[in-house]
Design an enzyme around this catalytic site. Structure first.
Site, PDB file in Angstrom:
ATOM      1  N   GLU A 135      48.396  36.074  82.419  1.00 38.01           N
ATOM      2  CA  GLU A 135      47.882  36.294  83.780  1.00 38.01           C
ATOM      3  C   GLU A 135      46.434  35.850  83.961  1.00 38.01           C
ATOM      4  OE1 GLU A 135      48.488  40.346  84.963  1.00 38.01           O
ATOM      5  OE2 GLU A 135      50.651  40.255  84.685  1.00 38.01           O
TER       6      GLU A 135
ATOM      7  N   GLU B 119      56.998  40.395  82.023  1.00 36.38           N
ATOM      8  CA  GLU B 119      56.597  41.772  82.358  1.00 36.38           C
ATOM      9  C   GLU B 119      57.179  42.172  83.698  1.00 36.38           C
ATOM     10  OE1 GLU B 119      52.401  42.763  82.448  1.00 36.38           O
ATOM     11  OE2 GLU B 119      52.049  41.564  80.660  1.00 36.38           O
TER      12      GLU B 119
HETATM   13  C1  FCB Z   1      49.862  43.506  84.164  1.00 38.00           C
HETATM   14  C2  FCB Z   1      49.169  43.401  82.815  1.00 38.00           C
HETATM   15  C3  FCB Z   1      49.588  44.467  81.844  1.00 38.00           C
HETATM   16  C4  FCB Z   1      49.732  45.819  82.511  1.00 38.00           C
HETATM   17  C5  FCB Z   1      50.591  45.719  83.756  1.00 38.00           C
HETATM   18  C6  FCB Z   1      50.810  47.023  84.456  1.00 38.00           C
HETATM   19  O1  FCB Z   1      49.132  42.825  85.125  1.00 38.00           O
HETATM   20  O2  FCB Z   1      49.430  42.150  82.229  1.00 38.00           O
HETATM   21  O3  FCB Z   1      48.659  44.491  80.794  1.00 38.00           O
HETATM   22  O4  FCB Z   1      48.502  46.364  82.753  1.00 38.00           O
HETATM   23  O5  FCB Z   1      49.999  44.805  84.643  1.00 38.00           O
END
Ligand code: FCB
Length: 451
Positions: free
Chosen positions: A167, A353
């Site tokens: 990210e 994620e």
């Molecule tokens: C993302 C991050 C991860 C975590 C989630 C909730 O943006 O990559 O580390 O904090 O959010």
């Protein structure tokens, strides 16, 4: 594939974590401070002044944690390695103690039949490099490529799936512009320069990893937000376009098209931030990849707001929300996956994620009945399944997160785990969602479609 499930047989059912959020042991094993240690130590920067100094003490408890991952039946585990642990001064030889630490972990995952995916940069820049200017400085991208080369050489026999940068949007815009993440700067020019150098760091490291790890499959983990204008008003449409440009296209366009979006460059020309782009950078950034990782959490309705320096503001969600106040809207996941395929690339995709925090309560019987998380994950997984049915080559899905952990500026107040962590005792307790996910995995996804 099981009869009712669109998920392929070899789908990588996984979960993700990140080093600073779980390891703790911030001062052990030769680790030096990263920007997160520094940022979190300043009163007011994080909720209750929480830092990752102890976190989940995964540094000492990783075997137990991997045992929990195995119990859930995870096929893959996405972890990050800490730059500040492996190369504490930001340059030079890797720290042998840290290499040993990660090699033991990777070997243990292999022994458990869990495929690792390794992220090299999950936001923990060695503080020494921030002292030299951090991501707004071009040199940082080259320091990262060197770190990537050395780490690939040291761990490459134990890892195939590499994710250089997690990210880049958060690191650049939240860290250097909004000031809510480390290093806490508020300078739009610095943020655009940081974004470019994070993109460049990604590109340079693709070659560095391939040269040093023969088996490497290299991808990325971009955050993709589903952005809509709040209304039909041209101002809202323009604001939504810029918000999409800043959050999504600033990162996807260079990676997959070798360009920065013209409209964003035009809107942000007054900053001079794009002067950081040198000849040849975009070719380096667009280095061919083996897969794409998508991190997805948000649907946003954007309106024009003159009081904001970017002129954009997200409206509060009007539907159900998570414990973070983030809108629950599974359709957004299929939308971003289809957009990625339609506009950018047909490479294999992983949801690297996705997940939600809720106000989990430990019941009198010691159990954590996190029905809301189960609903959330079921909805988003079905949306992922829909994307597969519509032609997305989705190969895996990683729940954020295996464990409750240090949620950056929100400290320990936000629990995203399949496993509950009592931060006083470091006791781990799988939540009901962990058992539910085990069932989903064991059924090849079919359990998502029962009644
Ligand atoms: C993302 C991050 C991860 C975590 C989630 C909730 O943006 O990559 O580390 O904090 O959010």
């Amino acid at each position: 594939m099981s009869p009712a499930s669109p998920f392929p047989e070899d789908f990588l059912w996984g979960a993700s974590t990140a080093a600073y959020q779980i390891e703790g042991a911030a001062k052990l094993g030769g680790r030096e401070p990263s920007i997160w240690d520094t940022f979190a130590s300043v009163p007011g920067n994080t909720r209750d002044g929480d830092t990752g100094e102890d976190a989940c003490d995964h540094y000492h408890r990783w075997r137990e944690d991997f045992g929990l991952a195995e119990d859930i039946g995870l096929r893959s585990y996405r972890m990050s390695v800490s730059w500040a642990r492996l190369q504490p001064r930001g340059r030079g030889e890797l720290n042998p103690e840290a290499v040993k630490f990660y090699r033991e972990q990777l070997a243990d995952l292999a022994a458990r039949g869990i495929r690792p995916a390794v992220t090299l940069y999950h936001w923990d820049l060695p503080q020494v490099l921030e002292d030299e200017g951090g991501w707004p400085e071009r040199e940082t991208a080259f320091r990262f490529a060197d770190f990537a080369a050395r780490t690939a050489a040291a761990l490459g026999d134990l890892v195939e799936d590499w994710i250089p940068v997690n990210e880049a949007w958060c690191s650049s815009f939240l860290g250097y512009y909004r000031g809510v993440h480390a290093p806490g700067r508020r300078d739009l020019t610095a943020a655009i320069r940081a974004a470019h150098h994070l993109n460049l760091a990604h590109g340079l490291s693709v070659a560095a990893i391939r040269q040093n790890a023969a088996r490497a499959r290299v991808g990325t983990a971009v955050i993709m937000t589903d952005v809509d204008p709040a209304g039909d008003h041209p101002g809202d449409r323009a604001a939504a376009l810029l918000s999409d440009g800043e959050g999504n296209r600033m990162f996807l366009d260079p990676l997959f098209k070798g360009i920065y979006p013209e409209d964003v460059k035009w809107q942000l020309r007054h900053t001079g931030g794009f002067d950081a782009v040198a000849d040849g950078d975009l070719e380096a950034i667009a280095a061919p990849l083996d897969f794409v990782g998508v991190n997805h959490y948000h649907h946003m309705r954007i309106t024009a707001d003159e009081t904001d320096p970017l002129g954009t503001r997200a409206l509060p969600p009007d539907g159900p929300v998570t414990g973070f106040g983030w809108e629950i809207n599974p359709e957004s996941l299929s939308k971003v996956l289809l957009r990625l395929r339609g506009e950018y690339t047909e490479l294999p995709v992983y949801v690297t994620e996705n997940g939600a925090c809720f106000d989990d309560r430990v019941g009198e019987d010691g159990e954590i009945d996190d029905a809301e998380r189960i609903d959330y994950l079921a909805g988003y997984l079905r949306a992922a399944g829909e994307a597969i049915e519509k032609g997305v080559d989705l190969r895996g899905y990683f729940v954020w997160s295996l464990l409750d952990n240090y949620e950056w500026a929100e400290g320990y107040s936000k629990r995203f785990g399949l496993v509950h962590v009592d931060y006083r005792t470091q006791k781990r307790t799988p939540k009901r969602s962990a058992g539910w996910y085990r069932g989903v995995i064991a059924s090849g996804g079919e359990a998502l479609y029962g009644d």
